[in-house]
Write a protein that holds these residues in place. Sequence first.
Motif: not given
Length: 195
Positions: A48-64
């Motif tokens: 959220e603070r743009r200190e890390s770029s999410p991977t597709a897997a992490v984005l998928g879990r966050l979206c779920a």
Amino acid sequence: MNEKSSDPDQIEARIAQRLRARREALDLTLEQLAERAGVSRAMISRIERRESSPTAAVLGRLCAGLDITLSGLMAAIEEKSLVLLPGKAQPQWRDPETGFERRAVTPAGTGSMVEIVEGRLPPGARIAYPALPANAYDQHILGQDGILIFESGDDRFAIQAGDCLHCALDQPHAFANETTAPCRYLVIIARRKPS
């Protein structure tokens, strides 16, 4: 045409903003989202603070955890709605971990129940996604180039150019490329109307 739509830095910033806005709209704390998504509180905060770029897997879990599809999240980062979304303006994102490339084909803000995404999976890559709420979404996967392996529960399919697979998203699933050539496919996601 919006020149910023395809700028990776702008897209990353809007992903971070949209994740936070969605979390706050659902009145979730970082801890609550971490528990729902299976992603650490610290990682969510860094994204959220743009200190890390999410991977597709992490984005998928966050979206779920946020009860939204990855396609819905990506569509929501568009700055304005267009009826015609030219190819050059379609938001593209690349997973830094796997090299998976994702292009949002459908225009945002139309109110459509359907989203179309083009995926490009490099050789040897595999991306796993969690289940989404039962009966909320289903999808069609249309092979374009190469061979895409789709796994859902105990089912496993090899999707080639021209093949189309329909499936629900109510159990964990994965996309994989087990060949030495890239594969390209379309995912058509439909939100189901509440019964």
